[in-house]
Write a protein that holds these residues in place. Structure first.
Motif, PDB file in Angstrom:
ATOM      1  N   VAL A   1       0.764  -1.181   0.114  1.00  4.52           N
ATOM      2  CA  VAL A   1      -0.003  -0.043  -0.168  1.00  4.52           C
ATOM      3  C   VAL A   1       1.143   1.185   0.053  1.00  4.52           C
ATOM      4  O   VAL A   1       0.635   1.923  -0.817  1.00  4.52           O
TER       5      VAL A   1
ATOM      6  N   TYR B   1      -5.336   6.916  -0.788  1.00  3.51           N
ATOM      7  CA  TYR B   1      -6.199   6.118  -2.142  1.00  3.51           C
ATOM      8  C   TYR B   1      -7.481   6.620  -2.401  1.00  3.51           C
ATOM      9  O   TYR B   1      -8.030   6.873  -1.037  1.00  3.51           O
TER      10      TYR B   1
ATOM     11  N   LEU C   1      -5.494   1.791   3.219  1.00  2.16           N
ATOM     12  CA  LEU C   1      -5.553   2.402   1.639  1.00  2.16           C
ATOM     13  C   LEU C   1      -6.211   3.925   2.005  1.00  2.16           C
ATOM     14  O   LEU C   1      -5.282   4.838   1.331  1.00  2.16           O
TER      15      LEU C   1
ATOM     16  N   CYS D   1      -7.419  -3.201   5.595  1.00  2.00           N
ATOM     17  CA  CYS D   1      -6.852  -3.253   4.398  1.00  2.00           C
ATOM     18  C   CYS D   1      -7.095  -1.669   3.846  1.00  2.00           C
ATOM     19  O   CYS D   1      -6.857  -0.657   3.091  1.00  2.00           O
TER      20      CYS D   1
ATOM     21  N   VAL E   1     -11.597   3.403  -2.558  1.00  2.00           N
ATOM     22  CA  VAL E   1     -11.225   2.445  -1.867  1.00  2.00           C
ATOM     23  C   VAL E   1     -12.578   1.329  -1.743  1.00  2.00           C
ATOM     24  O   VAL E   1     -13.478   1.819  -1.453  1.00  2.00           O
TER      25      VAL E   1
END
Ligand code: GLN
Length: 277
Positions: free
Chosen positions: A214, A248, A243, A239, A251
């Protein structure tokens, strides 16, 4: 030919007998009443004994099906699993045909993910890494055997494998890293006992590699490009949090055929602030 054997199940026995004789299922059925030659009987008995002692069928026969193709496997690599086909499907959905997209597969093992993608998208350029030289040798053999010419293989630990290509960016990064917690009871059961620990388990409760991917992927993704990672049955929420914390966008997690959240991912968005911790 005797297919029933008390030490192992009948399906395994049939597969091992096919391997012993080097014949198809159809041949086995057509010749079901033939006697086994002594050398074959001996070889078959040895395979049955190894199976009875727990060795995975895939290692005994040296191959496993994945995404409709047969991949050579050895104890140097994880045995391809059906749930990992989800990673291939999600990648293909994001790769238009006839475009020269660049895809990175981290920790390729047998090569099953990268090679499946390469064969479904001939114009894509795949890079597949592994820190194990033995795994890469096998992955290269699989690529050659299956006719995948658009995969480049590189040795190294996660993004270190790309050292010659510092600054290279990809349109998608995919990975099935080791994610089982060290000491997890499953590691002492079934096929997992015979698979490489380095391909199965990771420190930090199984998150060490997922986290490294990541964090490291940010430097290697084009804007808007996807990172897709397989993880354990209870790791999806963590996770996603990781992220999001790493900046990010989009997601989300996806369920495998068993209904388990098995893959999580997001897109790289360099307009978001880089996290400071
Ligand atoms: N899905 C595997 C298992 O739990 C683990 C594979 C992996 O660590 N990537 O059997």
């Amino acid at each position: 030919m005797l297919l029933r054997h008390s030490a192992i199940d009948a399906v395994d026995a049939r597969v091992l007998l096919r391997t012993t004789l080097g014949v198809s299922d159809a041949h086995l059925i057509a010749h079901a009443s033939d006697a086994l030659a002594a050398d074959h009987a001996e070889k078959f008995a040895a395979l049955v004994a190894r199976r009875a002692a727990g060795e995975p069928v895939a290692y005994l026969v040296g191959e496993r099906e994945f995404y409709g193709r047969t991949f050579a496997v050895s104890p140097a690599v994880l045995i391809p699993r059906p749930e990992t086909e989800l990673l291939v499907e999600l990648t293909l959905e994001r790769l238009p045909r006839n475009e020269a997209k660049r895809v990175l597969d981290l920790g390729t093992g047998s090569g099953c993910i990268a090679i499946s993608i390469a064969l479904e998208r001939h114009t894509a350029q795949l890079t597949a890494t592994d820190k194990s030289a033995a795994a890469l040798t096998l992955a290269r053999q699989n690529a050659q055997q299956l006719g995948a010419r658009n995969v480049a293989f590189k040795t190294g630990d996660w993004f270190d494998a790309l050292h010659e290509d510092r600054g290279e960016k990809y349109d998608l990064i995919v990975s099935n890293p080791p994610y089982v917690a060290e000491g997890d009871a499953h590691l002492a059961q079934g096929d997992l006992r015979f698979e490489p620990a380095s391909a199965l388990s990771a420190s930090l409760d199984g998150y060490a590699c997922l986290n490294a991917i990541v964090d490291g992927a940010r430097a290697h993704l084009n804007r808007g490009a996807w990172l897709l990672m397989e993880h354990g049955h209870d790791q999806a929420a963590s996770c996603r949090n990781r992220l999001r914390a790493a900046g990010y966008a989009e997601v989300q997690s996806w369920r495998d055929l068993a209904g388990i959240e098995r893959v999580s991912g997001g897109t790289f968005d360099d307009t978001r602030p880089v996290p400071v911790n």
